[in-house]
Design an enzyme around this catalytic site. Structure first.
Site, PDB file in Angstrom:
ATOM      1  N   ASP A 212       0.858  -1.180   0.000  1.00 33.47           N
ATOM      2  CA  ASP A 212       0.000   0.000   0.000  1.00 33.47           C
ATOM      3  C   ASP A 212       0.895   1.230   0.000  1.00 33.47           C
ATOM      4  O   ASP A 212       1.462   1.596   1.030  1.00 33.47           O
ATOM      5  CB  ASP A 212      -0.925   0.018   1.220  1.00 33.47           C
ATOM      6  CG  ASP A 212      -1.994   1.107   1.119  1.00 33.47           C
ATOM      7  OD1 ASP A 212      -1.700   2.167   0.524  1.00 33.47           O
ATOM      8  OD2 ASP A 212      -3.114   0.904   1.629  1.00 33.47           O
TER       9      ASP A 212
ATOM     10  N   ARG B 139     -13.405  -4.448  -5.773  1.00 31.48           N
ATOM     11  CA  ARG B 139     -14.246  -3.957  -6.860  1.00 31.48           C
ATOM     12  C   ARG B 139     -13.890  -4.678  -8.144  1.00 31.48           C
ATOM     13  O   ARG B 139     -12.735  -5.008  -8.394  1.00 31.48           O
ATOM     14  CB  ARG B 139     -14.066  -2.440  -7.070  1.00 31.48           C
ATOM     15  CG  ARG B 139     -14.850  -1.566  -6.102  1.00 31.48           C
ATOM     16  CD  ARG B 139     -16.350  -1.682  -6.336  1.00 31.48           C
ATOM     17  NE  ARG B 139     -17.135  -0.776  -5.511  1.00 31.48           N
ATOM     18  CZ  ARG B 139     -17.614  -1.070  -4.317  1.00 31.48           C
ATOM     19  NH1 ARG B 139     -17.359  -2.249  -3.780  1.00 31.48           N
ATOM     20  NH2 ARG B 139     -18.357  -0.196  -3.673  1.00 31.48           N
TER      21      ARG B 139
ATOM     22  N   GLU C   3     -21.611  -6.185 -13.483  1.00 31.60           N
ATOM     23  CA  GLU C   3     -22.450  -6.754 -12.439  1.00 31.60           C
ATOM     24  C   GLU C   3     -23.919  -6.488 -12.741  1.00 31.60           C
ATOM     25  O   GLU C   3     -24.301  -5.335 -12.962  1.00 31.60           O
ATOM     26  CB  GLU C   3     -22.077  -6.164 -11.074  1.00 31.60           C
ATOM     27  CG  GLU C   3     -20.684  -6.585 -10.629  1.00 31.60           C
ATOM     28  CD  GLU C   3     -20.345  -6.190  -9.204  1.00 31.60           C
ATOM     29  OE1 GLU C   3     -21.145  -5.470  -8.565  1.00 31.60           O
ATOM     30  OE2 GLU C   3     -19.284  -6.610  -8.713  1.00 31.60           O
TER      31      GLU C   3
ATOM     32  N   HIS D 266     -21.393 -10.263  -5.035  1.00 30.11           N
ATOM     33  CA  HIS D 266     -21.088  -8.979  -4.397  1.00 30.11           C
ATOM     34  C   HIS D 266     -21.824  -8.850  -3.056  1.00 30.11           C
ATOM     35  O   HIS D 266     -22.552  -7.886  -2.816  1.00 30.11           O
ATOM     36  CB  HIS D 266     -21.455  -7.821  -5.320  1.00 30.11           C
ATOM     37  CG  HIS D 266     -20.703  -6.548  -4.990  1.00 30.11           C
ATOM     38  ND1 HIS D 266     -20.378  -5.602  -5.925  1.00 30.11           N
ATOM     39  CD2 HIS D 266     -20.217  -6.074  -3.815  1.00 30.11           C
ATOM     40  CE1 HIS D 266     -19.737  -4.597  -5.353  1.00 30.11           C
ATOM     41  NE2 HIS D 266     -19.634  -4.867  -4.058  1.00 30.11           N
TER      42      HIS D 266
END
Length: 329
Positions: free
Chosen positions: A179, A241, A270, A289
């Protein structure tokens, strides 16, 4: 509606406990709308009820047209933490805060990421099929794996990534973290190893779990080149995502044996088309999801969404839940 009441749009998925925090106020009127409403129908509904002062969104898109239709929007909230369907710049231009639910669903998503790792390592689908189909004798040819001693690479060390790390450290895994927006000290303090080069870290990992937002920087992050850097025995998990992984490249890697398996809760489209090629592979676990949508998480998210709305209407926005901090005084 009386003149002093504020009209708040809420999606059908908002839980009773969240609604109760709003309905107990005599200065608020609620209007419910379907979670999967079309853009044109949503815009028409806003115009019909204008002025609308707040909205609690599920999956519905929201931007300039919706702001114009609402007439006097004061706050836009998501019953969740992702906001790629919201035009943040449009909200900022009108000084309307966009708010999310903070940590409300992060334990649930972290659990789901661990669940997918376990499903894949323990070959849950294959074990189930062996018993169901009466192929008990074949079990020793499909031995499962331990998480113990394995190396996990977490991409994104925010609210969910940090909780995923804690759960996997408890499984006695080695946890690497990539990160670029977190300090090495913060990552080390969490018991993890910070890595600054994602490409160099990928060959070390037995599991890679994605917990970064969908941004121009992360779309297509896991393309064919990145997937080739992973070990053939490794697994890729995405509860973040859709679009962060190139799904065509992932299918090629999985079907050719260049990757051991994948767990996907999110998709480029989606819902995905049916049949969906990735879901036909035996080494893939998929979910619609729902990682952050447990019974408990829906209550926590709905209640926080209501508090977010009330905080703005009452003149004191919960600052840490505001995405576009530029609108705050």
């Amino acid at each position: 509606m009386t003149a002093n009441k504020k009209k708040i749009f809420i999606t059908q998925t908002m839980s009773p406990s969240g609604r109760a925090l709003l309905t107990e106020r005599d200065d608020i009127e609620l209007v419910e709308f379907p979670n999967m409403i079309s853009a044109s129908d949503f815009e028409s509904l806003l115009k019909e009820h204008a002025p609308v002062h707040g909205v609690a969104l599920g999956a519905t898109r929201f931007g300039e047209a919706e702001l114009e239709a609402a007439g006097d929007m004061k706050v836009v909230t998501r019953i969740g933490v992702g906001y790629d369907a919201v035009d943040v710049a449009a909200l900022s231009r009108r000084k309307v805060p966009l708010m999310v639910v903070g940590i409300a669903n992060s334990p649930s998503v972290a659990e789901h990421a661990l669940f997918m790792m376990l499903m894949l390592a323990k070959r849950a689908n294959e074990m189930h099929a062996l018993v169901r189909e009466g192929k008990w004798a074949a079990r020793l040819g499909k031995l499962p794996y331990d998480l113990f001693g394995k190396t996990l690479l977490i991409v994104g060390f925010g609210r969910i990534g940090t909780r995923t790390a804690r759960r996997c450290l408890a499984m006695e895994m080695n946890v690497l973290v990539y990160d670029p927006y977190k300090s090495t000290e913060e990552i080390k303090a969490a018991g993890c190893e910070a890595v600054s080069d994602l490409d160099a870290a990928l060959p070390r990992a037995d599991f890679v779990s994605l917990h970064c937002p969908k941004t121009p920087e992360t779309v297509g992050m896991f393309n064919a080149a990145r997937l080739r850097r992973m070990k053939p025995s490794s697994y890729l998990i995405n509860t973040a995502r859709g679009g962060i992984i190139d799904e065509a490249a992932l299918y090629d890697a999985l079907s050719s044996g260049k990757l051991a398996g994948a767990g996907l809760d999110v998709f480029q489209q989606e819902p995905p088309a049916v049949p969906y090629p990735l879901s036909e592979l035996p080494n893939v676990v998929v979910a619609p999801h729902v990682a952050g949508v447990t019974w408990e998480a829906v209550d926590r998210m709905s209640e926080q969404t209501a508090r977010n709305i009330l905080s703005v209407l009452d003149g004191g926005p919960i600052r840490q839940n505001v995405i576009n901090q530029d609108v705050l005084g």
